[in-house]
Design an enzyme around this catalytic site. Structure first.
Site, short mmCIF file in Angstrom:
data_model
loop_
_atom_site.label_atom_id
_atom_site.label_comp_id
_atom_site.label_asym_id
_atom_site.label_seq_id
_atom_site.Cartn_x
_atom_site.Cartn_y
_atom_site.Cartn_z
N ASP A 93 -27.65 -25.10 -68.01
CA ASP A 93 -28.40 -25.56 -66.86
C ASP A 93 -29.74 -26.10 -67.37
O ASP A 93 -30.41 -25.44 -68.16
CB ASP A 93 -28.64 -24.38 -65.90
CG ASP A 93 -28.62 -24.80 -64.45
OD1 ASP A 93 -29.33 -25.76 -64.12
OD2 ASP A 93 -27.89 -24.18 -63.65
N ASP A 150 -30.80 -29.45 -62.82
CA ASP A 150 -31.28 -28.76 -61.62
C ASP A 150 -32.33 -29.56 -60.85
O ASP A 150 -33.28 -30.07 -61.45
CB ASP A 150 -31.90 -27.43 -62.08
CG ASP A 150 -32.33 -26.56 -60.93
OD1 ASP A 150 -31.44 -26.04 -60.24
OD2 ASP A 150 -33.55 -26.40 -60.72
N GLU A 169 -27.77 -32.27 -60.07
CA GLU A 169 -27.92 -31.72 -58.72
C GLU A 169 -28.89 -32.66 -58.02
O GLU A 169 -30.11 -32.54 -58.16
CB GLU A 169 -28.49 -30.30 -58.73
CG GLU A 169 -28.49 -29.71 -57.33
CD GLU A 169 -29.47 -28.56 -57.12
OE1 GLU A 169 -29.21 -27.75 -56.24
OE2 GLU A 169 -30.50 -28.50 -57.81
N HIS A 219 -23.48 -21.40 -56.49
CA HIS A 219 -24.31 -20.19 -56.41
C HIS A 219 -25.40 -20.30 -55.34
O HIS A 219 -26.14 -19.34 -55.14
CB HIS A 219 -24.96 -19.94 -57.78
CG HIS A 219 -25.93 -21.02 -58.13
ND1 HIS A 219 -25.54 -22.32 -58.38
CD2 HIS A 219 -27.28 -21.01 -58.23
CE1 HIS A 219 -26.61 -23.05 -58.62
NE2 HIS A 219 -27.68 -22.29 -58.54
N ASP A 220 -25.52 -21.45 -54.71
CA ASP A 220 -26.53 -21.64 -53.66
C ASP A 220 -25.93 -21.68 -52.26
O ASP A 220 -26.63 -21.96 -51.29
CB ASP A 220 -27.28 -22.97 -53.86
CG ASP A 220 -28.15 -22.96 -55.10
OD1 ASP A 220 -28.66 -21.89 -55.46
OD2 ASP A 220 -28.33 -24.04 -55.69
C1 GLC Z 1 -31.44 -25.51 -57.60
C2 GLC Z 1 -30.67 -24.29 -58.01
C3 GLC Z 1 -31.16 -23.13 -57.21
C4 GLC Z 1 -32.61 -22.92 -57.51
C5 GLC Z 1 -33.41 -24.20 -57.31
C6 GLC Z 1 -34.74 -24.11 -57.97
O1 GLC Z 1 -31.22 -25.87 -56.29
O2 GLC Z 1 -29.30 -24.51 -57.87
O3 GLC Z 1 -30.42 -21.96 -57.46
O4 GLC Z 1 -33.12 -21.92 -56.70
O5 GLC Z 1 -32.79 -25.33 -57.85
O6 GLC Z 1 -34.60 -24.17 -59.36
#
Ligand code: GLC
Ligand code: CA
Length: 556
Positions: free
Chosen positions: A98, A200, A257, A329-330
């Protein structure tokens, strides 16, 4: 679209903290993952993304990195990591880490030095501003609640920017020196033999400057950060540079993402020579979300699910490959979120998996999805660990919900639903740990676990193996991976159907997204049933009756 080495693969996300604990301290770790590589190989996945395992205070479960060059001791050592990469390679599995570079942790050296000397070199790695008459520079609300501005430790007259939690100060990408540091770090990891990165929250690296207030969207006088993203232009300069100086050099796989990108920029993100190999399709996950907060969210209907998927498919078209997910995971568990309440069963779970796998793009399984893991049950807010859930609970209370109502709404949406330990077997703590798990195991583990499904040919697990095998089957591969997607019967409610068409073959996927059976007249008779989530298919070769939640892949 140019063919790429990763197009035919199936990817899998591991949330290390909750996958497998090797030393019984209650926290999943790298040795736990190494011990399960044979399992991942048996499943058939070839790209494995690990959520962050770098040194971190774990304020946001590792998305707050205090040292990019080391492994958090709770997860293991650098030797473990090297071994994981090497052992993965032996099994044809590429390891993806990540990349969290919109922000770091407030416990990172850079931030500590910035606090010591805000005007020095490291102060310029962050966004540090003077307070004017006690006021912060703008009215943006952080993604996890409260202002994006926090007083700079030791300097009450100054503040720093954090779009996420206050323990996640934003890095200043406008500073070329900071960008150099990031690129050096990325290449250091790629040199180790990583297959690539999941990237991320990346859209946030470009801020709309200078700071300014926007019209508020809640009673708190603040505005969601997405509003400023509309005005932020020029992210391509950073992302193109990162691609050229890092990813391209290693032909690395990258999954962005990405939310809120500008429509016209989409081809630059994942087209040929895009900033990233692929990006996640979150359109269905975002359905029903409300600016007011989770408490105001409406359930996603099967038609909304279908329309979202088709919208994205059309958008990606021949431009590039989305990564398709039902959860991560979110998000809450896909089967709990998309299947109407009370209908979560093996048939409906297999249906959802089939739809995800048969869309064009890269299928990205989230750990436990392959055994049909569901949302957990929270009976008290004390059982929740996730910072964003705790914030949303407060938002719900402020909006006038009772504690019971607030708990109910956040329990349905909580990120912790996906973060409960993997259910390996029906033994103590589902076989995840012999210690005390950091987050309670979903009480349904005696019913839903891998061991009971491994030898059951009708299990959700074995069905996922079939979906994966189909994608690799020489006879169907070209069609499943590259075939054009053509939606059909979109006027029919609770039905999701589409063709996948290549030069050699045409497949027809039909899913009856409801409890009641339905009869469908086909446009042309089918030749063969390629996959079916039910024991049989009723009807003739040109008129079929699907049971509730039945899905079939037909060769026509
Ligand atoms: C992304 C991750 C999440 C995290 C956020 C801040 O959305 O997937 O889990 O809290 O970024 O890093
Ligand atoms: Ca451990």
């Amino acid at each position: 679209m140019k063919k790429k080495w990763w197009h035919e693969k199936v990817a899998y996300q591991i949330y290390p903290k909750s996958f497998m604990d090797s030393n019984n301290d209650g926290i999943g770790d790298l040795r736990g993952i190494i011990g399960k590589l044979d399992y991942l190989q048996e499943l058939g996945v070839e790209i494995v993304w690990l959520s962050p395992i770098y040194c971190s205070p774990l304020a946001d479960q590792g998305y707050d990195i205090s040292d990019y060059y080391n492994i958090d001791p709770r997860f293991g050592t650098m030797e473990d990591m090297d071994e994981l990469i090497a052992e993965g390679k032996k099994r044809g599995i590429g390891i993806v880490m990540d990349l969290v570079v919109n922000h770091c942790s407030d416990e990172h050296e850079w931030f500590k030095k910035a606090c010591e000397d805000p005007d020095g070199q490291y102060g310029k790695y962050f966004y540090i501003e003077d307070m004017k008459d006690g006021k912060v520079p703008c009215n943006w609300r952080s993604y996890f609640g409260g202002s994006v501005w926090e007083p700079l430790p030791g300097h009450p007259d100054k503040c720093y920017l954090h779009l996420f939690h206050k323990k996640q100060p934003d890095l200043n990408w406008e500073n070329p020196q900071l960008r150099d540091e990031i690129y050096t770090m990325i290449n250091w990891w790629l040199e180790k033999g990583l297959a690539g990165f999941r990237i991320d929250a990346i859209i946030n690296i470009k801020k709309a400057l200078p700071w300014r207030d926007y019209e508020t969207d809640r009673d708190d006088g603040m505005i969601k950060p997405q509003r400023m993203l509309e005005d932020a232009v020029g992210i391509g300069e950073f992302l193109g540079e990162m691609r050229d100086r890092c990813f391209q050099v290693y032909d690395a796989f990258t999954a962005g993402e990405v939310f809120n990108e500008k429509e016209e920029d989409f081809p630059d993100f994942i087209g040929d020579n895009g900033y990233f190999s692929t990006m996640y399709d979150f359109r269905a996950n975002n359905c029903g979300k409300s600016d007011k907060g989770w408490y105001d969210r409406t359930p996603v209907t099967p038609d909304q699910y279908r329309d979202s998927c088709f919208f994205s498919q059309k958008r990606a078209g021949d431009i590039g490959f989305y990564s398709n997910i039902i959860e991560n995971h979110d998000e809450p568990r896909g089967v709990s979120h998309y299947i109407p309440e009370g209908d979560q069963n093996d048939v409906s779970k297999k249906m959802l998996g089939t739809l995800m796998f048969m869309l064009k793009g890269l299928p990205f399984i989230y750990q436990g999805q392959e055994i049909g893991m569901e949302n957990t049950t929270f009976t008290s807010i004390d059982q929740i660990d996730d910072i964003s859930t705790l914030d949303e609970y407060q938002v719900a209370l402020n909006a006038g919900l009772t504690p019971e109502e607030a708990l109910k709404t956040v329990a349905a949406e909580s990120r912790d639903n996906a973060r409960t330990p993997f259910q390996w077997n029906d033994g103590v703590n589902a076989g995840f740990t012999e210690g005390t798990p950091w987050l309670q195991v979903n009480p349904n583990y005696t019913r839903i676990n891998l061991e009971s499904q491994r030898n059951d040919p009708d299990s959700v697990y074995q069905y996922y193996r079939k979906l994966i095998a189909l994608r690799k089957d020489p006879e169907y591969k070209e069609t499943v991976v590259y075939g054009e997607l053509i939606p059909v019967w979109e006027d029919q409610s609770n039905l999701m159907a589409f063709y996948r068409k290549s030069e050699e073959k045409t497949l027809l996927v039909i899913a009856n997204f409801r409890r009641e059976p339905r009869t469908i007249k086909l446009d042309t008779p089918y030749k063969k049933i390629v996959l079916n989530n039910c024991p049989k298919l009723t009807g003739t070769d040109s008129e079929i009756t699907l049971e509730g939640y039945q899905v079939v892949i037909l060769e026509v």
